[in-house]
Design an enzyme around this catalytic site. Structure first.
Site, short mmCIF file in Angstrom:
data_model
loop_
_atom_site.label_atom_id
_atom_site.label_comp_id
_atom_site.label_asym_id
_atom_site.label_seq_id
_atom_site.Cartn_x
_atom_site.Cartn_y
_atom_site.Cartn_z
N GLU A 156 -8.92 -1.80 -3.80
CA GLU A 156 -8.99 -1.11 -2.51
C GLU A 156 -9.83 0.17 -2.54
OE1 GLU A 156 -4.85 -0.95 -1.34
OE2 GLU A 156 -4.67 -3.12 -1.44
N GLU A 263 -4.51 -12.58 -2.48
CA GLU A 263 -3.17 -12.18 -2.02
C GLU A 263 -2.84 -12.78 -0.65
OE1 GLU A 263 -2.61 -7.90 -2.16
OE2 GLU A 263 -3.74 -7.72 -4.02
O1 9MR Z 1 3.78 -6.75 -2.79
C1 9MR Z 1 3.68 -5.58 -3.57
C2 9MR Z 1 4.97 -4.79 -3.51
O2 9MR Z 1 6.02 -5.54 -4.09
C3 9MR Z 1 4.80 -3.47 -4.25
O3 9MR Z 1 5.97 -2.68 -4.06
C4 9MR Z 1 3.59 -2.72 -3.71
C5 9MR Z 1 3.34 -1.45 -4.49
O4 9MR Z 1 3.09 -1.76 -5.83
O5 9MR Z 1 2.43 -3.52 -3.78
C6 9MR Z 1 2.51 -4.75 -3.07
O6 9MR Z 1 1.34 -5.51 -3.29
C7 9MR Z 1 0.14 -4.96 -2.76
C8 9MR Z 1 -0.96 -5.29 -3.74
O7 9MR Z 1 -0.66 -4.80 -5.01
C9 9MR Z 1 -2.30 -4.73 -3.26
N1 9MR Z 1 -2.60 -5.22 -1.94
C10 9MR Z 1 -1.56 -5.04 -0.92
C11 9MR Z 1 -0.25 -5.64 -1.44
C12 9MR Z 1 0.84 -5.53 -0.37
O8 9MR Z 1 1.13 -4.19 -0.12
#
Ligand code: 9MR
Length: 355
Positions: A156, A263
């Site tokens: 990101e 994702e």
């Molecule tokens: O789904 C993930 C969630 O369980 C975590 O708490 C969070 C923070 O680490 O990240 C979420 O995954 C994200 C991913 O790593 C990056 N793209 C967006 C995803 C959804 O927020």
């Protein structure tokens, strides 16, 4: 051996396919469906958390359908980096072992993310900041060398509205582009084989953001950065105009690098918008968008299809269902709470099987 491969004809005749064309589904799908990993000519990925490894229902879906695993948070700084910047690999190791023990490819996620690491790196002089940044990347990548097929090295990087790059502790400490190049260089030195990805979201949804992202890829490649793959998250907006997903993926594929649908989920929620459409209409829209994505992915040359990854096994595993706005009914994934295929399963299976 029976042939479990779904044909296009089978899918078009199914009640769920009819629902995708606008009619309401008459009955939910009956019985087990074909394993996605057997239908697809490319890896099919899923994310998961170490806390789910003992959940029999979760394991069943994951081990039946998927061939690649992304730890949902255990390989991020939030799990690995301690406040004194020493490293704790307890949960990351558990995830790597889960993948190895079950014959899944491991995708590492994510080394450098604007949203993590700020506290532990606050107040450091430049020399220590740079040295510990390098050390973090080097130690994490080295630990899983030979086990990860790929890493999201920078996650990101592009600004929310697509206007340039984000500003944060990493860019302030080491420079806008320089912290990105540096992360890739250190990761490459630590593991010469793993495919190194730049990963981001909303690229298909905001053409301006997609263009900035691809511009960054171009710039990094021209500067000799060892960027080896393009990761696009696809937390899909189901109301995105037809054709926009295809256009982005086609352009992304133009670099000739492996592409990761990294994702995927597609929320049915409308949040703040007033939405007078029926649940069936929204579901048809969702199915059409996911079908477009899977077909556009399959239109990439086979060697560029790194993996098609969904962000969670069952609807109830989704981060979207943990959101405070969730009403307990969103169905953003390919399987419901009981592990039964949702309409998105058919959408994805149909497209992946056609490759
Ligand atoms: O789904 C993930 C969630 O369980 C975590 O708490 C969070 C923070 O680490 O990240 C979420 O995954 C994200 C991913 O790593 C990056 N793209 C967006 C995803 C959804 O927020």
């Amino acid at each position: 051996m029976p042939d479990f491969r779904l044909t296009r004809r089978h899918l078009l005749a199914s009640p769920l396919a009819l629902a995708a064309c606008g009619s309401a589904p008459s009955t939910p799908p009956l019985g087990p469906v074909s394993p996605l990993k057997d239908l697809a000519p490319c890896p099919v990925g899923v994310c998961g958390m170490s806390g789910q490894f003992d959940d029999a229902g979760w394991r069943d879906v994951v081990l039946t359908h998927f061939s690649q695993f992304t730890p949902e948070w255990e390989m991020k700084m939030e799990a690995i980096l301690r406040p004194d910047r020493s490293l704790d690999f307890t949960l990351a190791d558990r995830c790597a072992d889960f993948a190895t023990d079950n014959g899944l490819r491991l995708h590492g996620h994510a080394l450098v993310w604007y949203s993590q690491g700020a506290e532990a790196f606050a107040g450091l002089d430049r020399k220590t900041f740079a040295a510990d940044y390098d050390r973090y990347i080097r130690e994490v990548v080295t630990r899983y060398r030979g086990r990860t097929v790929g890493w999201d090295v920078v996650n990101e990087a592009v600004a929310e509205d697509g206007d340039g790059l984000r500003s944060h502790h990493w860019s302030e400490g080491l420079g806008d582009i320089d912290h990105i190049r540096r992360a890739f260089d250190v990761a490459r030195e630590a593991d010469p084989e793993s495919i190194l990805f730049l990963n981001d979201y909303n690229l298909e949804n905001l053409p301006r953001k997609g263009a900035t992202f691809l511009g960054l890829v171009d710039k990094l490649l021209k500067a000799g950065t060892p960027l080896g793959g393009i990761g696009s998250q696809f937390h899909l907006d189901i109301d995105i105009p037809d054709g926009q997903i295809t256009a982005f993926l086609r352009e992304a594929g133009g670099f000739g690098l492996p592409v990761h649908v990294s994702e995927l989920d597609a929320s049915l929620r409308s949040d703040s918008r007033i939405d007078l459409r029926s649940a069936g209409e929204r579901q048809a829209r969702q199915t059409a968008r996911v079908t477009e994505l899977a077909e556009a992915f399959m239109a990439l040359p086979p060697g560029q299809r790194y993996a098609f990854t969904v962000w969670g096994a069952r609807d109830t595993d989704s981060w979207l269902r943990r959101d405070e706005r969730d009403d307990g009914r969103d169905s953003p994934l390919l399987f419901d709470a009981s592990g039964t295929a949702t309409p998105l399963y058919d959408a994805v299976a149909g497209a992946l099987a056609s490759g």
